[in-house]
Design an enzyme around this catalytic site. Sequence first.
Site, PDB file in Angstrom:
ATOM      1  N   HIS A 276      -3.529  26.227 -43.074  1.00  0.00           N
ATOM      2  CA  HIS A 276      -2.828  25.435 -42.179  1.00  0.00           C
ATOM      3  C   HIS A 276      -1.917  24.448 -43.041  1.00  0.00           C
ATOM      4  CE1 HIS A 276      -5.428  25.681 -38.555  1.00  0.00           C
ATOM      5  NE2 HIS A 276      -4.324  26.584 -38.011  1.00  0.00           N
TER       6      HIS A 276
ATOM      7  N   CYS B 261      -7.601  17.659 -39.139  1.00  0.00           N
ATOM      8  CA  CYS B 261      -7.623  18.744 -38.038  1.00  0.00           C
ATOM      9  C   CYS B 261      -8.591  18.304 -36.928  1.00  0.00           C
ATOM     10  CB  CYS B 261      -8.776  19.656 -38.897  1.00  0.00           C
ATOM     11  SG  CYS B 261      -7.937  20.410 -40.156  1.00  0.00           S
TER      12      CYS B 261
HETATM   13  N1  ARG Z   1     -12.467  26.811 -38.120  1.00  0.00           N
HETATM   14  C1  ARG Z   1     -11.063  26.596 -37.812  1.00  0.00           C
HETATM   15  C2  ARG Z   1      -9.999  27.405 -37.855  1.00  0.00           C
HETATM   16  O1  ARG Z   1     -10.180  28.334 -38.841  1.00  0.00           O
HETATM   17  C3  ARG Z   1     -10.506  25.309 -38.505  1.00  0.00           C
HETATM   18  C4  ARG Z   1      -9.343  24.745 -38.096  1.00  0.00           C
HETATM   19  C5  ARG Z   1      -8.832  23.523 -38.641  1.00  0.00           C
HETATM   20  N2  ARG Z   1      -7.903  22.611 -38.149  1.00  0.00           N
HETATM   21  C6  ARG Z   1      -6.741  22.361 -39.063  1.00  0.00           C
HETATM   22  N3  ARG Z   1      -5.927  21.656 -38.287  1.00  0.00           N
HETATM   23  N4  ARG Z   1      -6.372  22.606 -40.066  1.00  0.00           N
HETATM   24  O2  ARG Z   1      -9.022  27.571 -37.052  1.00  0.00           O
END
Ligand code: ARG
Length: 283
Positions: A180, A274
Site C-alpha cells: 500500500h 493503517c
Molecule cells: N492485513 C491488511 C491487508 O493486507 C493490512 C492493511 C493495512 N492497511 C494499510 N492502510 N496499509 O489488507
Amino acid sequence: MVKRRSSAEAPAIREPGRRTYLMCRPAYYAVEYAINPWMDTSTPVDAARACAQWETLADVYTDLGHEVLRIEPEPGLPDMVYAANGAFVVDGIAYGARFRHPQRTPEADAHEKWHRAAGRTFVEPEHTNEGEGDFTYLPGRELILAGWGFRTDARAHAEAADVFGRQVVSLRLVDPRYYHLDTALAPLDGERIAYYPDAFSPGSRLLLERLFPDAVIADADDAAAFGLNFVSDGTHVVVNAEATGMVRKLRDAGYEPVPVDLSELKKGGGSVKCCTAELRPQR
Ligand code: ARG
C-alpha cells in the site's frame, strides 16, 4: 505545551489544526489469512494487547487535540482495524473502497453505511481501490498521491481525479512488503512528504524526486519498522515506536515525533496510518 516550529518556517497550512480521524477497535483482530508478506497465520495474535495498543493510539490523537470517531468492528472481519482502507475522504466527499481480496470485501459496505449515516456524500467506486491505503492528499500542493501495483487498480486513480476534481499523481509500488502507498510514503504536512525510494519503480522514484526535492528519505530499516506508516498533523508525527531511526529523522526535519507501540497490529501488516482514516472536511 506542545512545541511549534517558528512562524517563519511554518505557514498557516502547516499549523496542526484539528483533524478528524476514523478508527475501528480491533475487537475481532486476528491473522486468519495471509494477503501480504507480513501476515503469518502461525503467529499468535494477542487481541487484548492489540486493543490496548489501539486505545493508546486513539488517546494520543485525542490528547493532541484531534477528534476520534469510531466505526463498529464486525465479527468475521479481522482486518477491519485497518480503517484507512475503508474509503478516501477529501472535501467532505467519501470515495468508497473496493477491496482486492474477497476476505476484506464486506469492510467496504460497513464503511459506506457509516459515511452515509453521517450524511456524507458517498461515491461508489467502479474500480478496485483500498481507500487511504493507496491514496493521500497534500492540501498545500492541491495534489492527490496514489499508489498502484499490488492492491489499487490504476484506473481508480483516474476515477478519484474525476470524483474530487483534483490532480492525481500515480506512483507504482514494486516491493510486495510495501503493498500500500501508506506503507512507503506519508505526508508530513500540506506540502512535504517522507518516503522510501526503493518501494517505487524507477519512473515513480524520478517523479517523486522532481516533485519533492525536500522530502525526508527513509531507508530500508525505517520502512521495515513501519516508520512511514505515520500520521502527521503538520507538527506532531504519530509513528510506530519500533521505527527509532525514523523518529530521529523526523525530529531532525523539524517535526515532533510521538512514538506509539503497535507491535500487535504489525502482525497483520499495518501500523499507525493503517489504523487511521482521515476525514478531510469540505473546502
Ligand atoms: N492485513 C491488511 C491487508 O493486507 C493490512 C492493511 C493495512 N492497511 C494499510 N492502510 N496499509 O489488507
